[in-house]
Design a protein around this motif. Structure first.
Motif: not given
Length: 365
Positions: A72-75, A143-146, A162-163, A153-156
């Protein structure tokens, strides 16, 4: 002297307005971030049928499967990093332009409207890139959300920066800039024009500049909610333009050329095509305060890169109801966020007058 005439006496120093605006705006955005995440998932869900449908079930699903911090608080980090400097720029620009226009004798409603417009324009330089990062991380989850395949798919946060810059270029951080301005500039202008008017009526009603907690919340919520309803058609078009998937163009050759080329050429071409990695489809998503519009199934795509053409097309195919699809959730979000932000803004301003007393003549202009 009326309480509106006391505006000159009640002007806080610019630095106080900027600090209070930054803290109030950031707090309001953080309070509403989980709802923002749910709406982003609904808008950007690439699956058919969609995994996220109603607000309540989507909220529960994300919380149960992914938790709070990564779900819910991703990002939240890019949201906070953009919200504070963005609202600092907004309130600084708003107060400066409003005061100067009033001093030059411009009609107050025009001054408030124009100042809100200019404030959001100044803030957009900061909040649009941060919102691009925020919405991608909200859509992705952990990350790698199943549980949800978003295409990202970013690590953070910093890995996302950067990506994006490396693979898509720096301008991609400003994706949707034009569409965002078309919606948010009118919204901010109307929001603060209504808010200032409601504050004026409240002061007249209370016969005091102190109108109390209930009226502080009510005036802020009413200003944001009314502006949200009026700008709902722009929100609908912006969401359609940013969430529809554009088909990948197919390159074809003419029949005559195919007939004259030897068979080996076609075989080589087929091998090259098979070896070429599939092109990842770009799905631009909302890069601003959460669009609460979810296009109905079978909605006609808006091929034109124009807000006004989009409005006409939606009206022709869906009528007035198409313009105001999702107006209920939009009213709720804008009224709650605006009420919280502006209540905290006024509360922090009063505390700053006690904690950081400053001579007004040197700062308030």
């Amino acid at each position: 002297m009326t309480f509106d005439d006391g505006e000159l006496e009640g002007r806080p120093p610019y630095i106080h307005s900027m600090i209070a605006g930054g803290l109030g705006g950031t707090t309001g955005d953080m309070l509403m971030h989980s709802l923002d995440t749910v709406k982003t998932r609904q808008q950007g869900d690439p699956h058919l049928p969609p995994k996220y449908t109603s607000l309540g079930s989507s909220y529960y699903t994300i919380w149960r499967q992914e938790g709070v911090s990564r779900g819910l608080y991703g990002g939240w980090l890019p949201a906070m990093m953009g919200s504070f400097p963005g609202t600092v720029l907004f309130f600084g620009t708003y107060e400066w332009s409003k005061r100067h226009m009033l001093e030059y004798g411009i009609q107050p409603h025009i001054a408030y409207l124009t100042a809100g417009f200019l404030g959001d324009l100044a803030a957009s330089v900061v909040y649009v890139p941060s919102e691009v990062l925020k919405t991608r991380l909200q859509l992705q989850g952990r990350f790698n959300n199943p549980y949800f395949k978003s295409g990202y798919n970013y690590r953070g946060t910093f890995d996302a920066v950067k990506t994006i810059v490396r693979t898509e270029g720096f301008p991609e951080l400003f994706s949707g800039y034009k569409a965002t301005l078309y919606r948010d500039l009118p919204f901010s202008a109307l929001q603060f024009m209504f808010y200032e008017q409601f504050q004026s009526w409240a002061r007249e009603y209370k016969k005091s500049r102190e109108i109390g907690v209930q009226l502080e919340l009510l005036t802020g919520a009413a200003g944001g909610g009314l502006a949200g309803v009026i700008t709902c058609p722009l929100d609908v078009v912006k969401t359609r333009l940013q969430t529809q998937i554009d088909p990948v163009p197919v390159i074809s050759k003419s029949k005559d050329r195919l007939a004259t080329e030897p068979l080996s050429v076609h075989k080589d071409a087929a091998v090259k095509v098979s070896q070429t990695p599939p092109r990842q489809q770009k799905r631009p998503i909302s890069t601003s305060s959460p669009s609460t519009h979810t296009p109905r199934p079978g909605a006609i795509p808006l091929d034109e890169d124009s807000i006004f053409r989009g409005l006409r097309l939606i009206y022709k195919t869906e009528g007035i109801s198409g313009w105001f699809r999702g107006v209920g959730p939009r009213f709720v979000w804008t009224s709650v966020q605006s009420g919280c932000m502006l209540f905290l803004y006024q509360t922090i301003l009063r505390r700053l007058e006690v904690w950081l007393p400053v001579e007004r003549s040197g700062f308030s202009g």
